[in-house]
Design a protein around this motif. Structure first.
Motif, PDB file in Angstrom:
ATOM      1  N   MET A   1     -81.089  -3.977 -48.207  1.00 33.07           N
ATOM      2  CA  MET A   1     -82.362  -3.313 -47.762  1.00 33.07           C
ATOM      3  C   MET A   1     -82.063  -1.951 -46.765  1.00 33.07           C
ATOM      4  SD  MET A   1     -85.220  -5.176 -45.422  1.00 33.07           S
ATOM      5  CE  MET A   1     -86.751  -4.547 -45.168  1.00 33.07           C
ATOM      6  N   GLN A   2     -82.600  -1.198 -47.002  1.00 38.80           N
ATOM      7  CA  GLN A   2     -82.338   0.081 -46.640  1.00 38.80           C
ATOM      8  C   GLN A   2     -82.998  -0.001 -44.979  1.00 38.80           C
ATOM      9  OE1 GLN A   2     -84.402   2.946 -49.380  1.00 38.80           O
ATOM     10  NE2 GLN A   2     -82.241   3.788 -49.982  1.00 38.80           N
ATOM     11  N   ALA A   3     -82.371   0.858 -44.220  1.00 38.66           N
ATOM     12  CA  ALA A   3     -82.700   0.820 -42.684  1.00 38.66           C
ATOM     13  C   ALA A   3     -83.835   1.633 -42.618  1.00 38.66           C
ATOM     14  CB  ALA A   3     -81.569   1.511 -41.820  1.00 38.66           C
ATOM     15  N   THR A   4     -84.752   1.228 -41.665  1.00 39.97           N
ATOM     16  CA  THR A   4     -85.876   2.150 -41.207  1.00 39.97           C
ATOM     17  C   THR A   4     -85.500   3.411 -40.507  1.00 39.97           C
ATOM     18  OG1 THR A   4     -87.123   0.025 -40.764  1.00 39.97           O
ATOM     19  CG2 THR A   4     -88.092   2.116 -39.930  1.00 39.97           C
ATOM     20  N   ILE A   5     -86.224   4.516 -40.975  1.00 41.12           N
ATOM     21  CA  ILE A   5     -85.703   5.646 -40.608  1.00 41.12           C
ATOM     22  C   ILE A   5     -86.716   5.918 -39.025  1.00 41.12           C
ATOM     23  CG2 ILE A   5     -86.171   8.305 -40.791  1.00 41.12           C
ATOM     24  CD1 ILE A   5     -83.965   6.786 -42.361  1.00 41.12           C
TER      25      ILE A   5
END
Length: 218
Positions: free
Chosen positions: A1-5
């Motif tokens: 899962m990609q990190a939140t920006i």
């Protein structure tokens, strides 16, 4: 899962403003006046570098018997003479800024140029107040492709580097952001083609590209 920006750091020249094309034009004029030729290869080697490195590249690759900083000063004088009239924001910049502000995502500028240059460009286009802070070449000991400037940007925002999005247009800048651990978006142009930006997490044609806005949740 990609990190939140949580924050976005913008490069300046070539990314936010079409200054790379302007620099190429005046560098051609400056070297022609000295009996030499400025090439796309020289531009590619210089792009994204601080003045101290760029001047050395200019002198070495041109083969001119001149002080590197004297050569660069000649080009810079010509560049500054037309900067205020000939530099324009790149496609999609204002749309992206609007989207980030609607989402309360903070923004900063991290450039290999002097901070005064960034202030001049941003101020001249009424954009300075839209950025939380500016990091320039004088704020780091090791310029791009070293990660120092983007680690400092993350620290300035108070976010983890992996939650920082970096927008870049040069191989040196992309390498710096990648080494810092940021999420890297590259925007190629005539003087920095996509083939040299392969370390980026995402390559888009312009700053309001749907893939970029989607990654931001904008």
């Amino acid at each position: 899962m990609q990190a939140t920006i949580d924050a976005v750091a913008f490069d300046l020249d070539g990314l936010m403003f079409d200054t790379e094309a302007l620099f190429f034009r005046v560098a051609c004029e400056a070297l022609e006046a000295r009996g030499a030729r400025f090439t796309a290869e020289m531009m590619a080697a210089m792009i994204g570098r601080r003045a101290v490195e760029a001047g050395h590249i200019l002198q070495t690759m041109s083969g001119l018997d001149a002080d590197p900083q004297e050569l660069l000063a000649d080009v810079r004088e010509r560049y500054l003479a037309v900067l205020d009239t000939d530099a324009a924001p790149t496609p999609g910049l204002l749309t992206l800024l609007d989207r980030l502000e609607r989402g309360d995502v903070p923004k900063a500028v991290a450039t290999s140029s002097k901070r005064a240059h960034a202030e001049r460009l941003l101020g001249g286009h009424g954009l300075r107040e839209r950025f939380a802070f500016i990091l320039g070449s004088e704020d780091v000991e090791r310029g791009k492709p070293e990660p120092e400037i983007y680690l400092k940007a993350a620290e300035g925002f108070g976010v983890a580097p992996e939650r920082l999005m970096v927008l870049e247009d040069s191989p040196a800048g992309v390498a710096a952001a990648r080494a810092a651990g940021a999420f890297v978006v590259a925007v190629p142009h005539t003087h920095s083609v996509a083939e040299g930006l392969g370390l980026a997490d995402l390559i888009v044609p312009r700053l309001d590209a749907p893939a970029l806005l989607e990654r931001l949740g904008a």
